[in-house]
Motif scaffolding. Sequence first.
Motif, PDB file in Angstrom:
ATOM      1  N   GLY A   1     -32.704  -9.530  13.196  1.00  0.00           N
ATOM      2  CA  GLY A   1     -33.607 -10.328  14.110  1.00  0.00           C
ATOM      3  C   GLY A   1     -33.017 -10.767  15.444  1.00  0.00           C
ATOM      4  N   LYS A   2     -31.739  -9.731  15.572  1.00  0.00           N
ATOM      5  CA  LYS A   2     -31.154 -10.007  17.017  1.00  0.00           C
ATOM      6  C   LYS A   2     -31.137  -9.060  17.812  1.00  0.00           C
ATOM      7  N   GLU A   3     -30.840  -9.349  19.219  1.00  0.00           N
ATOM      8  CA  GLU A   3     -31.206  -8.322  20.451  1.00  0.00           C
ATOM      9  C   GLU A   3     -29.805  -7.435  20.297  1.00  0.00           C
ATOM     10  N   PRO A   4     -30.357  -6.099  20.131  1.00  0.00           N
ATOM     11  CA  PRO A   4     -29.157  -5.108  20.061  1.00  0.00           C
ATOM     12  C   PRO A   4     -28.545  -5.075  21.470  1.00  0.00           C
ATOM     13  N   PRO A   5     -27.053  -5.142  21.514  1.00  0.00           N
ATOM     14  CA  PRO A   5     -26.180  -5.229  22.903  1.00  0.00           C
ATOM     15  C   PRO A   5     -26.327  -3.803  23.386  1.00  0.00           C
ATOM     16  N   SER A   6     -26.060  -3.774  24.443  1.00  0.00           N
ATOM     17  CA  SER A   6     -26.120  -2.435  25.266  1.00  0.00           C
ATOM     18  C   SER A   6     -24.731  -1.906  25.181  1.00  0.00           C
ATOM     19  N   HIS A   7     -24.601  -0.860  24.793  1.00  0.00           N
ATOM     20  CA  HIS A   7     -23.455   0.159  24.705  1.00  0.00           C
ATOM     21  C   HIS A   7     -23.450   1.400  25.270  1.00  0.00           C
ATOM     22  N   PRO A   8     -23.338   1.478  26.515  1.00  0.00           N
ATOM     23  CA  PRO A   8     -23.799   2.815  27.293  1.00  0.00           C
ATOM     24  C   PRO A   8     -22.644   3.980  26.632  1.00  0.00           C
ATOM     25  N   ASP A   9     -23.229   5.160  26.612  1.00  0.00           N
ATOM     26  CA  ASP A   9     -22.444   6.408  26.219  1.00  0.00           C
ATOM     27  C   ASP A   9     -21.681   7.074  27.242  1.00  0.00           C
ATOM     28  N   THR A  10     -20.371   6.232  27.569  1.00  0.00           N
ATOM     29  CA  THR A  10     -19.631   6.738  28.781  1.00  0.00           C
ATOM     30  C   THR A  10     -18.306   7.204  27.983  1.00  0.00           C
ATOM     31  N   GLU A  11     -18.217   7.174  26.867  1.00  0.00           N
ATOM     32  CA  GLU A  11     -16.962   7.325  26.242  1.00  0.00           C
ATOM     33  C   GLU A  11     -16.400   8.792  26.398  1.00  0.00           C
ATOM     34  N   GLN A  12     -15.381   9.196  26.934  1.00  0.00           N
ATOM     35  CA  GLN A  12     -14.822  10.641  27.021  1.00  0.00           C
ATOM     36  C   GLN A  12     -13.551  10.976  26.115  1.00  0.00           C
ATOM     37  N   THR A  13     -12.926   9.746  25.852  1.00  0.00           N
ATOM     38  CA  THR A  13     -11.554  10.048  25.198  1.00  0.00           C
ATOM     39  C   THR A  13     -11.738   9.335  23.968  1.00  0.00           C
ATOM     40  N   VAL A  14     -10.544   9.945  23.209  1.00  0.00           N
ATOM     41  CA  VAL A  14     -10.500   9.355  21.896  1.00  0.00           C
ATOM     42  C   VAL A  14     -10.171   7.659  21.936  1.00  0.00           C
ATOM     43  N   ALA A  15      -9.221   7.358  22.870  1.00  0.00           N
ATOM     44  CA  ALA A  15      -8.907   6.050  23.089  1.00  0.00           C
ATOM     45  C   ALA A  15     -10.256   5.240  23.389  1.00  0.00           C
ATOM     46  N   GLU A  16     -10.891   5.641  24.135  1.00  0.00           N
ATOM     47  CA  GLU A  16     -12.356   5.086  24.563  1.00  0.00           C
ATOM     48  C   GLU A  16     -13.594   5.000  23.351  1.00  0.00           C
ATOM     49  N   LEU A  17     -13.242   6.015  22.433  1.00  0.00           N
ATOM     50  CA  LEU A  17     -14.227   6.111  21.105  1.00  0.00           C
ATOM     51  C   LEU A  17     -13.639   4.915  20.294  1.00  0.00           C
ATOM     52  N   ARG A  18     -12.494   4.741  20.240  1.00  0.00           N
ATOM     53  CA  ARG A  18     -11.760   3.732  19.364  1.00  0.00           C
ATOM     54  C   ARG A  18     -12.237   2.318  19.828  1.00  0.00           C
TER      55      ARG A  18
END
Lengths: 169, 169
Positions: free
Chosen positions: B70-87
């Motif tokens: 019952g919470k608002e899902p936060p926005s997490h845009p799919d901008t990751e390009q690198t493994v460090a960003e995926l972490r």
Amino acid sequence: MNHDAAIRLFAKTLQNVEQWMDKAAAHAKAKSFDVDVLAQMRLAPDQFPFARQVQSACDQAKYAAAYLGGKEPPSHPDTEQTVAELRQRIHKCLGFLETVGPKDLTGAEDRKVSPPWLGGKWLRGDDYLVHVALPNFFFHATMAYAILRHNGVDLGKMDYIGSLPARDA
Amino acid sequence: MNHDAAIRLFAKTLQNVEQWMDKAAAHAKAKSFDVDVLAQMRLAPDQFPFARQVQSACDQAKYAAAYLGGKEPPSHPDTEQTVAELRQRIHKCLGFLETVGPKDLTGAEDRKVSPPWLGGKWLRGDDYLVHVALPNFFFHATMAYAILRHNGVDLGKMDYIGSLPARDA
């Protein structure tokens, strides 16, 4: 989510796996190769081939139903070599899953589950479902899908998910 | 299995995914290639690459926690390009999952879940978990694993499953 819903999810997904085999057969026919070649395909040389992925998905479902439902798991030897035999393996597994119903699964969360590979240790029924059965079942089902997909079979996400019990507003 | 156990399973598995990245980095170093090359690898040309599989696994976990809690899902845009960003993406997701606790998830089975892609239809919370969140989450996690495995990363089944709450006899 109750334990019966989990066993029914495994059954639904195994029925989906059989439908992927229909698409595999269509692909083999269009490309004029023997569909049973796909049974031995792998994504890595030290990984299980498609046939073993299907057998493993069946086993995860079978053992979950048996352990959580307090039944003896039937023996289903891994002898399948062809797609036709893998379909039969799925049918055998589905037949067993149908013998395990909501009543058998009552109190499953508290059962002591002690598969041989745990070497004498045990898991609560709930923990077995969450930490072993669910991830392992979907691991092998998805690997089976991935192997077909990688070999050109025309599969999409809805083939994996199957039908949804959506309701009208 | 309660809904909180499912959300914790997603969190545990995302932590496992991050550990696969450690093995991917070791493999890249041993073979002298840039680990970020793996972020764009796919098993089929019309399939999501590794980065998008990780983003999708995170989203399945995030939306399940939000819809069932019952919470608002936060926005997490799919901008990751690198493994460090995926972490970092995994850490953001884990941070949100921690904000959804057992109390929020009480009664989740009866919530009306109506994601935009259902076009106005809805699913019971229980059905959303069983038919959408669980299979989709493990689909994307396993595909991420399969892509690394196919590209030579030294992964085995226990890297996928992680630790088990086994008890002594």
